[in-house]
Design a protein around this motif. Sequence first.
Motif, PDB file in Angstrom:
ATOM      1  N   VAL A 111       0.811  -1.548  -0.336  1.00  0.00           N
ATOM      2  CA  VAL A 111      -0.395   0.369  -0.106  1.00  0.00           C
ATOM      3  C   VAL A 111       0.743   1.314   0.776  1.00  0.00           C
ATOM      4  O   VAL A 111       0.929   2.151  -0.715  1.00  0.00           O
ATOM      5  N   VAL A 115       1.005   4.216  -2.946  1.00  0.00           N
ATOM      6  CA  VAL A 115       0.709   6.140  -2.353  1.00  0.00           C
ATOM      7  C   VAL A 115       2.161   6.294  -3.152  1.00  0.00           C
ATOM      8  O   VAL A 115       1.510   7.234  -3.899  1.00  0.00           O
ATOM      9  N   THR A 119       1.213   8.785  -6.551  1.00  0.00           N
ATOM     10  CA  THR A 119       0.760  10.974  -6.048  1.00  0.00           C
ATOM     11  C   THR A 119       2.515  11.036  -6.864  1.00  0.00           C
ATOM     12  O   THR A 119       2.955  12.404  -6.775  1.00  0.00           O
ATOM     13  N   TYR A 236      -0.566  -1.120 -10.781  1.00  0.00           N
ATOM     14  CA  TYR A 236      -0.769  -0.421  -9.909  1.00  0.00           C
ATOM     15  C   TYR A 236      -1.959  -2.121  -9.720  1.00  0.00           C
ATOM     16  O   TYR A 236      -2.985  -1.878  -8.605  1.00  0.00           O
TER      17      TYR A 236
END
Length: 249
Positions: A111, A115, A119, A236
Amino acid sequence: MEIDVWKTALLFAAGVASGWINVLAGGGSILAVPVMVFLGMPGPVANGTNRIGIIAQNIAAVTGFFRKGFSDFKLSASLAACAAVGAFFGANVGVKLEGVWFERTLALIMVAVMVIMMTGAGQKPVEAGGKAKNLLLGHLLFVGAGFWGGFIQIGVGLIQLPILNRVMGLDLVRANMHKVFVALVFSIVSLAVFASQVKIEWALGIALAAGYAVGGWLGANAAVAKGEALIKKIFYLALAAMAVKLLFF
């Protein structure tokens, strides 16, 4: 374990899917290892047997990249040497560890990586074919990546890719080129450690390896043909699927 045709076919199919995902992004072992556990293998045995498939997959992938004109064996070898050191120690931990806590830890790591990737934290556009940078830091980080690869293998590609792409500044196609070579080397080290301490299911491992090799070859060709756009999408998806699987199932 008793060897049946259906078990062999199931492992071959799992190997094809896992090999393809592993080469393009990483995390494919999340398919293969649960299948082996489903077939009745204890966790450490499944963890070790999976390395047979990983080795076959990466031999096929390295060959596929090389035939497409992608190779930098000097850098690949130096990164692999660092990762092999970490893998030796990681495998000695992984061969003894069972339970769910290491799976939950893995999910949280996945996770966190997702992220960061989504981002774009600290990322700059990477020109295809550019030279690697931050070599010292990259090599040090690969010791840690190798430890994780030796420990559990699952998700190690998702750790290698950010090091190669974001830290060392390599485009994702060349990052995958190095990733599969490094994984080949440290997986040989890991398999040797597991084989010395648990009973590896060699026959079923060979069936898995055949599938991994097919998937690895297909993945290497897809990575070169489709480039970064395809790799990012699968990256992803693999991260999200792995985290959900480990946290909730």
